[in-house]
Design a protein around this motif. Structure first.
Motif, PDB file in Angstrom:
ATOM      1  N   ALA A 262     -29.358 -44.963  58.893  1.00 55.72           N
ATOM      2  CA  ALA A 262     -30.173 -45.918  60.018  1.00 55.72           C
ATOM      3  C   ALA A 262     -31.343 -46.072  59.613  1.00 55.72           C
ATOM      4  CB  ALA A 262     -30.028 -45.701  61.294  1.00 55.72           C
TER       5      ALA A 262
ATOM      6  N   GLU B 287     -23.751 -41.849  59.229  1.00 55.74           N
ATOM      7  CA  GLU B 287     -24.279 -43.347  59.098  1.00 55.74           C
ATOM      8  C   GLU B 287     -25.726 -42.924  58.710  1.00 55.74           C
ATOM      9  OE1 GLU B 287     -25.294 -46.790  62.518  1.00 55.74           O
ATOM     10  OE2 GLU B 287     -23.603 -45.237  62.875  1.00 55.74           O
TER      11      GLU B 287
ATOM     12  N   GLU C   4     -35.840 -44.530  56.792  1.00 53.65           N
ATOM     13  CA  GLU C   4     -34.264 -44.495  56.855  1.00 53.65           C
ATOM     14  C   GLU C   4     -34.037 -43.252  56.873  1.00 53.65           C
ATOM     15  OE1 GLU C   4     -32.754 -46.859  53.533  1.00 53.65           O
ATOM     16  OE2 GLU C   4     -33.225 -48.666  54.451  1.00 53.65           O
TER      17      GLU C   4
ATOM     18  N   LYS D 229     -34.174 -46.597  66.935  1.00 55.17           N
ATOM     19  CA  LYS D 229     -33.075 -46.888  65.909  1.00 55.17           C
ATOM     20  C   LYS D 229     -32.653 -48.452  65.865  1.00 55.17           C
ATOM     21  CE  LYS D 229     -28.237 -46.343  64.798  1.00 55.17           C
ATOM     22  NZ  LYS D 229     -27.841 -47.793  65.061  1.00 55.17           N
ATOM     23  N   ASP D 230     -33.162 -49.107  64.773  1.00 58.02           N
ATOM     24  CA  ASP D 230     -33.101 -50.533  64.775  1.00 58.02           C
ATOM     25  C   ASP D 230     -33.983 -51.145  65.454  1.00 58.02           C
ATOM     26  OD1 ASP D 230     -31.276 -50.070  62.198  1.00 58.02           O
ATOM     27  OD2 ASP D 230     -29.646 -49.773  63.513  1.00 58.02           O
TER      28      ASP D 230
END
Length: 152
Positions: free
Chosen positions: A82, A80, A99, A13-14
């Motif tokens: 991400a 959210e 995403e 994630k990221d």
């Protein structure tokens, strides 16, 4: 062909690895509405409709990590969105990026066994399949931001 172990894949994630993966799956689907007509000469015809993607992951819980079950649960509650990456450790030339929103996360603790959690992510918008250069660009950009921050 060599056997590739499911733990060789990372779900990120990221720029943070999500748990210690036991298995990761990245599914891409397309809806194919039928458009067969009399001019189809007896063959079915289709057009490509809506596309969708899904990532599922089974991970071993490590409570010393920053991104674990409770953080993922908060992402569901706060809705959210991400960026997620799937990367193979032994062959870094394939990176899947999308995403999305976390659809479900389930933590399981069995007697005398490691605690695990299952994660399902529905992708939204465009998702890409690229070479390892994309992955390296993420970390170069992060390093540049870090260096610029230190020089302020």
């Amino acid at each position: 062909m060599p056997v590739i172990n499911g733990s060789n894949f990372l779900l990120v994630k990221d720029t943070t690895v999500i748990g210690h993966s036991k298995s990761v799956s990245f599914d891409i689907n397309a809806n194919l509405p039928e458009i067969t007509t009399k001019q189809s000469n007896g063959f079915k015809e289709f057009i490509v409709g809506l596309k969708s993607g899904n990532i599922t992951c089974e991970c071993v819980t490590d409570y010393s990590e920053t991104l674990q079950y409770n953080t993922l649960l908060d992402m569901i509650i706060t809705k959210e969105k991400a960026v997620f990456y799937v990367k193979e450790l032994l062959d870094p030339d394939l990176v899947l990026r999308g995403e999305g929103f976390i659809k479900s996360v389930t933590e399981t603790a069995e007697f005398e066994n490691a605690t695990t959690f299952n994660l399902e992510i529905d992708l939204t918008g465009i998702f890409t399949v690229s070479d390892g250069q994309t992955w390296e660009n993420i970390f170069r950009q992060w390093q540049t931001i870090s260096e610029n921050w230190q020089t302020l």
